[in-house]
Write a protein that holds these residues in place. Structure first.
Motif, PDB file in Angstrom:
ATOM      1  N   THR A   1      69.489  71.706  40.018  1.00  0.00           N
ATOM      2  CA  THR A   1      68.077  71.904  39.694  1.00  0.00           C
ATOM      3  C   THR A   1      67.485  70.572  39.257  1.00  0.00           C
ATOM      4  OG1 THR A   1      68.607  72.541  37.438  1.00  0.00           O
ATOM      5  CG2 THR A   1      68.395  74.316  39.035  1.00  0.00           C
ATOM      6  N   VAL A   2      66.227  70.382  39.566  1.00  0.00           N
ATOM      7  CA  VAL A   2      65.521  69.153  39.205  1.00  0.00           C
ATOM      8  C   VAL A   2      64.099  69.539  38.795  1.00  0.00           C
ATOM      9  CG1 VAL A   2      66.855  67.641  40.718  1.00  0.00           C
ATOM     10  CG2 VAL A   2      64.833  68.771  41.602  1.00  0.00           C
ATOM     11  N   PRO A   3      63.429  68.705  38.015  1.00  0.00           N
ATOM     12  CA  PRO A   3      62.035  68.996  37.657  1.00  0.00           C
ATOM     13  C   PRO A   3      61.156  69.010  38.914  1.00  0.00           C
ATOM     14  CG  PRO A   3      62.914  67.217  36.301  1.00  0.00           C
ATOM     15  CD  PRO A   3      63.917  67.482  37.384  1.00  0.00           C
ATOM     16  N   ALA A   4      60.244  69.945  38.958  1.00  0.00           N
ATOM     17  CA  ALA A   4      59.349  70.053  40.115  1.00  0.00           C
ATOM     18  C   ALA A   4      58.142  69.141  39.950  1.00  0.00           C
ATOM     19  CB  ALA A   4      58.889  71.487  40.277  1.00  0.00           C
ATOM     20  N   ASP A   5      57.638  68.665  41.067  1.00  0.00           N
ATOM     21  CA  ASP A   5      56.398  67.899  41.106  1.00  0.00           C
ATOM     22  C   ASP A   5      55.278  68.898  41.405  1.00  0.00           C
ATOM     23  OD1 ASP A   5      54.154  66.414  41.817  1.00  0.00           O
ATOM     24  OD2 ASP A   5      55.268  64.976  43.029  1.00  0.00           O
ATOM     25  N   PRO A   6      54.325  69.090  40.506  1.00  0.00           N
ATOM     26  CA  PRO A   6      53.279  70.086  40.732  1.00  0.00           C
ATOM     27  C   PRO A   6      52.386  69.786  41.933  1.00  0.00           C
ATOM     28  CG  PRO A   6      52.787  68.781  38.785  1.00  0.00           C
ATOM     29  CD  PRO A   6      54.172  68.399  39.244  1.00  0.00           C
ATOM     30  N   GLU A   7      52.520  68.611  42.504  1.00  0.00           N
ATOM     31  CA  GLU A   7      51.737  68.247  43.691  1.00  0.00           C
ATOM     32  C   GLU A   7      52.431  68.647  44.994  1.00  0.00           C
ATOM     33  OE1 GLU A   7      48.683  66.583  43.620  1.00  0.00           O
ATOM     34  OE2 GLU A   7      48.722  66.882  41.441  1.00  0.00           O
ATOM     35  N   VAL A   8      53.706  69.033  44.914  1.00  0.00           N
ATOM     36  CA  VAL A   8      54.484  69.328  46.120  1.00  0.00           C
ATOM     37  C   VAL A   8      54.918  70.789  46.078  1.00  0.00           C
ATOM     38  CG1 VAL A   8      56.416  68.634  47.568  1.00  0.00           C
ATOM     39  CG2 VAL A   8      55.324  66.948  46.090  1.00  0.00           C
ATOM     40  N   TRP A   9      54.233  71.636  46.833  1.00  0.00           N
ATOM     41  CA  TRP A   9      54.541  73.060  46.830  1.00  0.00           C
ATOM     42  C   TRP A   9      54.171  73.682  48.169  1.00  0.00           C
ATOM     43  CZ3 TRP A   9      50.170  75.923  47.685  1.00  0.00           C
ATOM     44  CH2 TRP A   9      48.956  75.294  47.423  1.00  0.00           C
ATOM     45  N   ARG A  10      54.744  74.846  48.394  1.00  0.00           N
ATOM     46  CA  ARG A  10      54.443  75.628  49.595  1.00  0.00           C
ATOM     47  C   ARG A  10      54.388  77.095  49.186  1.00  0.00           C
ATOM     48  NH1 ARG A  10      54.351  70.962  50.806  1.00  0.00           N
ATOM     49  NH2 ARG A  10      55.049  69.991  52.714  1.00  0.00           N
ATOM     50  N   ILE A  11      53.618  77.877  49.908  1.00  0.00           N
ATOM     51  CA  ILE A  11      53.655  79.326  49.765  1.00  0.00           C
ATOM     52  C   ILE A  11      54.208  79.864  51.067  1.00  0.00           C
ATOM     53  CG2 ILE A  11      52.307  81.440  49.527  1.00  0.00           C
ATOM     54  CD1 ILE A  11      50.449  79.872  47.676  1.00  0.00           C
ATOM     55  N   HIS A  12      55.246  80.678  50.959  1.00  0.00           N
ATOM     56  CA  HIS A  12      55.908  81.256  52.133  1.00  0.00           C
ATOM     57  C   HIS A  12      56.153  82.730  51.849  1.00  0.00           C
ATOM     58  CE1 HIS A  12      58.402  81.363  55.707  1.00  0.00           C
ATOM     59  NE2 HIS A  12      59.345  81.973  54.993  1.00  0.00           N
ATOM     60  N   ASN A  13      55.653  83.578  52.717  1.00  0.00           N
ATOM     61  CA  ASN A  13      55.792  85.034  52.541  1.00  0.00           C
ATOM     62  C   ASN A  13      55.358  85.492  51.151  1.00  0.00           C
ATOM     63  OD1 ASN A  13      56.732  85.417  55.149  1.00  0.00           O
ATOM     64  ND2 ASN A  13      58.867  85.268  54.556  1.00  0.00           N
ATOM     65  N   GLY A  14      54.267  84.921  50.662  1.00  0.00           N
ATOM     66  CA  GLY A  14      53.707  85.339  49.383  1.00  0.00           C
ATOM     67  C   GLY A  14      54.406  84.795  48.153  1.00  0.00           C
ATOM     68  N   LYS A  15      55.359  83.899  48.331  1.00  0.00           N
ATOM     69  CA  LYS A  15      56.084  83.313  47.196  1.00  0.00           C
ATOM     70  C   LYS A  15      55.812  81.812  47.118  1.00  0.00           C
ATOM     71  CE  LYS A  15      59.855  86.607  47.187  1.00  0.00           C
ATOM     72  NZ  LYS A  15      61.315  86.787  47.264  1.00  0.00           N
ATOM     73  N   LEU A  16      55.773  81.310  45.893  1.00  0.00           N
ATOM     74  CA  LEU A  16      55.541  79.893  45.648  1.00  0.00           C
ATOM     75  C   LEU A  16      56.871  79.152  45.577  1.00  0.00           C
ATOM     76  CD1 LEU A  16      53.704  77.510  44.780  1.00  0.00           C
ATOM     77  CD2 LEU A  16      54.019  78.302  42.425  1.00  0.00           C
ATOM     78  N   TYR A  17      56.971  78.065  46.309  1.00  0.00           N
ATOM     79  CA  TYR A  17      58.155  77.200  46.274  1.00  0.00           C
ATOM     80  C   TYR A  17      57.690  75.811  45.881  1.00  0.00           C
ATOM     81  CZ  TYR A  17      60.383  81.021  48.701  1.00  0.00           C
ATOM     82  OH  TYR A  17      60.878  82.260  49.023  1.00  0.00           O
TER      83      TYR A  17
END
Length: 44
Positions: A6-22
């Motif tokens: 696990t690593v800290p997420a960058d709030p600028e880098v995300w995707r929504i796939h099948n209604g879920k946030l990644y």
């Protein structure tokens, strides 16, 4: 998590796939996810 850690997420880098946030640590994570989201989800 798909790279077995696990690593800290960058709030600028995300995707929504099948209604879920990644969220991703770096832009390359989002790019890899775009190539094969189902495979990356299964791996994680």
């Amino acid at each position: 998590m798909s790279f077995k850690r696990t690593v800290p997420a960058d709030p600028e880098v995300w995707r929504i796939h099948n209604g879920k946030l990644y969220m991703f640590a770096r832009p390359v994570g989002g790019t890899k996810f775009d190539e094969s989201p189902e495979a990356m989800i299964a791996k994680a």
